[in-house]
Design a protein around this motif. Structure first.
Motif, PDB file in Angstrom:
ATOM      1  N   GLU A 204       0.817  -1.211   0.000  1.00 21.99           N
ATOM      2  CA  GLU A 204       0.000   0.000   0.000  1.00 21.99           C
ATOM      3  C   GLU A 204       0.858   1.271   0.000  1.00 21.99           C
ATOM      4  O   GLU A 204       0.344   2.365  -0.149  1.00 21.99           O
ATOM      5  N   TYR A 205       2.180   1.094   0.215  1.00 20.44           N
ATOM      6  CA  TYR A 205       3.099   2.224   0.118  1.00 20.44           C
ATOM      7  C   TYR A 205       3.888   2.153  -1.198  1.00 20.44           C
ATOM      8  O   TYR A 205       5.015   2.559  -1.270  1.00 20.44           O
ATOM      9  N   SER A 206       3.272   1.578  -2.221  1.00 18.21           N
ATOM     10  CA  SER A 206       3.948   1.456  -3.498  1.00 18.21           C
ATOM     11  C   SER A 206       3.820   2.754  -4.275  1.00 18.21           C
ATOM     12  O   SER A 206       3.097   3.656  -3.892  1.00 18.21           O
ATOM     13  N   LYS A 207       4.552   2.889  -5.359  1.00 13.04           N
ATOM     14  CA  LYS A 207       4.464   4.104  -6.176  1.00 13.04           C
ATOM     15  C   LYS A 207       4.816   3.753  -7.610  1.00 13.04           C
ATOM     16  O   LYS A 207       5.414   2.693  -7.868  1.00 13.04           O
ATOM     17  N   TYR A 208       4.502   4.632  -8.537  1.00 13.85           N
ATOM     18  CA  TYR A 208       4.805   4.375  -9.932  1.00 13.85           C
ATOM     19  C   TYR A 208       6.278   4.676 -10.191  1.00 13.85           C
ATOM     20  O   TYR A 208       6.781   5.750  -9.838  1.00 13.85           O
TER      21      TYR A 208
ATOM     22  N   GLY B 108      16.758  16.693 -22.078  1.00 13.57           N
ATOM     23  CA  GLY B 108      15.606  16.046 -22.703  1.00 13.57           C
ATOM     24  C   GLY B 108      14.985  14.933 -21.882  1.00 13.57           C
ATOM     25  O   GLY B 108      14.363  14.022 -22.428  1.00 13.57           O
ATOM     26  N   TYR B 109      15.142  14.998 -20.569  1.00 11.93           N
ATOM     27  CA  TYR B 109      14.594  13.948 -19.690  1.00 11.93           C
ATOM     28  C   TYR B 109      13.478  14.500 -18.799  1.00 11.93           C
ATOM     29  O   TYR B 109      13.444  15.700 -18.496  1.00 11.93           O
ATOM     30  N   GLU B 110      12.593  13.562 -18.375  1.00 11.76           N
ATOM     31  CA  GLU B 110      11.488  13.922 -17.475  1.00 11.76           C
ATOM     32  C   GLU B 110      11.519  13.101 -16.191  1.00 11.76           C
ATOM     33  O   GLU B 110      10.732  13.340 -15.287  1.00 11.76           O
ATOM     34  N   ASN B 111      12.384  12.082 -16.176  1.00 13.48           N
ATOM     35  CA  ASN B 111      12.481  11.206 -15.004  1.00 13.48           C
ATOM     36  C   ASN B 111      13.824  11.447 -14.324  1.00 13.48           C
ATOM     37  O   ASN B 111      14.868  11.443 -14.983  1.00 13.48           O
ATOM     38  N   TYR B 112      13.793  11.635 -13.002  1.00 11.81           N
ATOM     39  CA  TYR B 112      14.999  11.999 -12.249  1.00 11.81           C
ATOM     40  C   TYR B 112      15.291  10.904 -11.232  1.00 11.81           C
ATOM     41  O   TYR B 112      14.405  10.528 -10.451  1.00 11.81           O
TER      42      TYR B 112
ATOM     43  N   TYR C 222      14.655  16.721  -2.774  1.00 12.09           N
ATOM     44  CA  TYR C 222      13.862  16.916  -4.000  1.00 12.09           C
ATOM     45  C   TYR C 222      12.369  16.717  -3.696  1.00 12.09           C
ATOM     46  O   TYR C 222      11.518  17.468  -4.185  1.00 12.09           O
ATOM     47  N   SER C 223      12.052  15.693  -2.903  1.00 15.08           N
ATOM     48  CA  SER C 223      10.643  15.428  -2.557  1.00 15.08           C
ATOM     49  C   SER C 223      10.058  16.611  -1.781  1.00 15.08           C
ATOM     50  O   SER C 223       8.925  17.034  -2.032  1.00 15.08           O
TER      51      SER C 223
ATOM     52  N   PHE D 132      13.299  25.645 -16.310  1.00 13.99           N
ATOM     53  CA  PHE D 132      13.178  24.183 -16.129  1.00 13.99           C
ATOM     54  C   PHE D 132      11.733  23.716 -16.105  1.00 13.99           C
ATOM     55  O   PHE D 132      10.819  24.486 -15.829  1.00 13.99           O
ATOM     56  N   HIS D 133      11.587  22.401 -16.402  1.00 11.61           N
ATOM     57  CA  HIS D 133      10.347  21.691 -16.105  1.00 11.61           C
ATOM     58  C   HIS D 133      10.598  20.830 -14.880  1.00 11.61           C
ATOM     59  O   HIS D 133      11.705  20.285 -14.719  1.00 11.61           O
ATOM     60  N   LYS D 134       9.589  20.664 -14.064  1.00 10.62           N
ATOM     61  CA  LYS D 134       9.733  19.772 -12.918  1.00 10.62           C
ATOM     62  C   LYS D 134       9.715  18.321 -13.416  1.00 10.62           C
ATOM     63  O   LYS D 134       9.039  18.031 -14.414  1.00 10.62           O
ATOM     64  N   PRO D 135      10.442  17.423 -12.739  1.00  9.84           N
ATOM     65  CA  PRO D 135      10.410  16.028 -13.196  1.00  9.84           C
ATOM     66  C   PRO D 135       9.014  15.427 -13.052  1.00  9.84           C
ATOM     67  O   PRO D 135       8.302  15.738 -12.099  1.00  9.84           O
ATOM     68  N   LYS D 136       8.664  14.571 -14.031  1.00  8.83           N
ATOM     69  CA  LYS D 136       7.380  13.863 -13.909  1.00  8.83           C
ATOM     70  C   LYS D 136       7.508  12.707 -12.924  1.00  8.83           C
ATOM     71  O   LYS D 136       6.563  12.377 -12.226  1.00  8.83           O
TER      72      LYS D 136
END
Lengths: 351, 230
Positions: A10-14, A90-94, A105-106, A134-138
């Motif tokens: 239940e503490y999982s995440k994408y 060119g990245y969205e995942n950090y 960061y969180s 900047f864009h924030k990471p997805k």
């Protein structure tokens, strides 16, 4: 809104499958450079993932921020620069190698959500100082999240499991989850603060036995100013001592941590406690990259296990790892560079 | 009455950290600092929410606010969603603004932290770097680290081509333009002034104590009166 969470799932995440911007850790690259190399080698070369490294990034200032010598506004603008570099690449995942960076960061993203004026100020400071935007990471994950995500693939490609080669019994593993991974935003960590599973999931996938010892959730004792200032280190070692006393009765084969500082302290403080109290602690303290590297068959000295104070050879022997003892302290291309003195005769005051 | 509280309320960290404390003590029960030091985060939060200026100023001049390790163990435990460590962060920030930190033994250590971490960051772009973890200052690191420190070029060569050089990899030299950006961010966002303020107040205290900056540094880094633990 859910009132109570009952298990780690239940503490999982994408966690995105691929394409990450990688940020190194001050402490991990300092004490465990082989771990960061193993992380990149395994994910890129063995699993074919796209993880980019950008030499322009700096410290996130996390240790300075949590030692109260860097104000929040400065930390936010430095974080904004890291995100700008990610955007430009060119990245969205950090993916962050450091636990305190992951917490920073969180926190920054959460504060920008609740206080948009802070995000606007960070953007203004960044632009004024660098001209960057900047864009924030997805997706924001810690490196242990990503390794947890690919644990089954590593199990498939691995050359060995975490079992005693002589008896076939699973090795007993005690884990330590970094406080700033699990306690700042529990819902952003696998298993949260209550059901730590990010490391236990790797241990189980690779054939070991995770041991749930009483002080599993207790801080290692870094405590920033409590370690960094020599006069305060009693706090630091007292906390690690509490953890060693809690885990020792289970006779663990090794400790695994996901925080760079914790892995180092749980290694070094065994030596210090032995010198101070006459204890005989000798539990190898690994990073999860080192644990994965052993599963994947990387040479222990290419993993950097010679940089540990607690000898790792008893663990390597249990796992049935073939290694050259004489190569342990050699430099690149077999260059002889001396070796550490024995703990019993070490005298730092003479240095 | 309430001047310091009002100022604390300007700090976003403080506003996030203190909703309403019912004094249950869960934070103290789980706190690693409370187990080691004569320290009680429940009491601190209670004192602060009473909004008494005299009491808050006394806190800011005391050793008490400097015991917390900012591990955040208190954060997931509070049944009211408070984070005592955030309250501590706000108190420390205000204590440094007014120079109150030099009134206590533990507070004076901010000089060492500012010099060491500030120096590492401004000169190298890292909080920690292998060349800066000197075995003499870190006897607890043990003989293996002393060997690494002495032979760092050769030890790191097994893991990277770029140790102390520009390019990707661990403990690389960060390029000059990135370092210039890093320092400009500190300048425009208040980070440089924050470090300078710590130094100004600290050197004033050193003068009061009749110490050179070097003697004061050694003193704050190593002195422990032995009066802090239970």
């Amino acid at each position: 809104m859910k009132y109570r969470y009952a298990n780690w799932q239940e503490y999982s995440k994408y966690i995105a499958d691929d394409h990450y911007y990688y940020a190194r850790s001050c402490i991990r690259q300092n004490f465990f450079p082989g771990s960061e190399k193993a992380f990149l080698d395994i994910l890129r070369n063995d699993l074919g993932m796209d993880i980019t490294e950008d030499p322009r990034h700096t410290t996130c200032t996390g240790i300075g921020y949590h030692s109260d010598v860097v104000p929040l506004e400065t930390t936010m603008a430095i974080v904004a620069r890291q995100f700008a570099l990610m955007t430009e690449c060119g990245y969205e995942n950090y993916v962050a190698s450091c636990i305190t960076s992951f917490g920073i960061y969180s926190e920054v993203l959460d504060m920008w959500h609740h206080f948009p004026e802070l995000e606007a100020k960070a953007r203004e400071n960044l632009f004024k100082a660098t001209g960057r935007e900047f864009h924030k990471p997805k997706i924001l994950v810690h490196t242990s999240d990503l390794m947890f995500h690919v644990r089954e693939k590593i199990a498939e490609k691995g050359v060995r499991r975490l079992v005693n080669a002589a008896t076939g019994e699973p090795l007993k593993v005690v884990d330590h989850i970094g406080c700033h991974y699990a306690k700042v935003f529990p819902k952003k960590g696998i298993g949260g603060a209550e059901f730590p599973y990010v490391l236990a999931g790797m241990v189980e996938a690779w054939g070991g036995q995770s041991v749930d010892y009483p002080e599993r959730r207790h801080c290692c004792g870094f405590g920033f100013r409590n370690y960094l200032v020599q006069a305060n280190r009693g706090y630091s070692i007292a906390n690690s001592k509490k953890k060693f006393e809690s885990m020792a009765p289970y006779q663990p084969d090794f400790i695994v941590s996901n925080c760079p500082g914790c892995a180092m302290f749980l290694d070094r403080w065994q030596f210090t406690l032995n010198a101070m109290t006459g204890s005989n602690y000798a539990i190898p303290s690994l990073t999860y990259e080192e644990m994965a590297g052993l599963v994947m068959g990387i040479d222990p000295w290419d993993l950097g296990l010679q940089m540990h104070q607690v000898p790792v050879e008893p663990l390597l022997d249990k796992l049935g790892v073939q290694y050259d003892p004489a190569a342990k302290y050699l430099g690149k291309n077999g260059k002889f560079i001396g070796q550490p003195v024995a703990p019993a005769i070490y005298n730092p005051a003479a240095l | 009455m309430g001047k310091y509280f009002d100022e604390l309320m300007q700090d976003h960290r403080f506003r996030e950290g203190l909703n309403a404390c019912m004094n249950c003590g869960a934070c103290t029960a789980v706190c690693p600092a409370a187990e080691y030091y004569n320290y009680d985060p429940r009491q601190i939060v209670d004192d602060v929410q009473a909004r008494d200026d005299e009491s808050i100023e006394a806190l800011m001049k005391s050793d008490t606010i400097w015991y917390c390790g900012e591990c955040m163990s208190c954060r997931p435990r509070c049944p009211r969603g408070n984070t005592p460590a955030y309250v501590i962060q706000a108190l420390r920030k205000l204590s440094q603004k007014y120079g109150f930190f030099t009134e206590s033994e533990k507070g004076r250590q901010q000089y060492a932290l500012g010099k060491v971490l500030g120096g590492n960051m401004m000169e190298l772009g890292y909080c920690v770097h292998p060349t800066r973890v000197a075995p003499r200052m870190h006897p607890e690191q043990g003989p293996v680290w002393a060997w690494v420190h002495e032979h760092d070029d050769d030890v790191f060569a097994r893991f990277t081509e770029n140790y102390k050089k520009q390019g990707p990899g661990p403990a690389r030299a960060i390029d000059p333009e990135s370092m210039a950006e890093f320092r400009r961010i500190f300048d425009v966002s208040g980070g440089t002034e924050f470090l300078d303020n710590i130094e100004r107040h600290s050197l004033k205290k050193a003068e009061e104590l009749g110490m050179t900056p070097e003697e004061y540094m050694e003193y704050v880094y190593t002195y422990n009166s032995g009066t802090h633990t239970l």
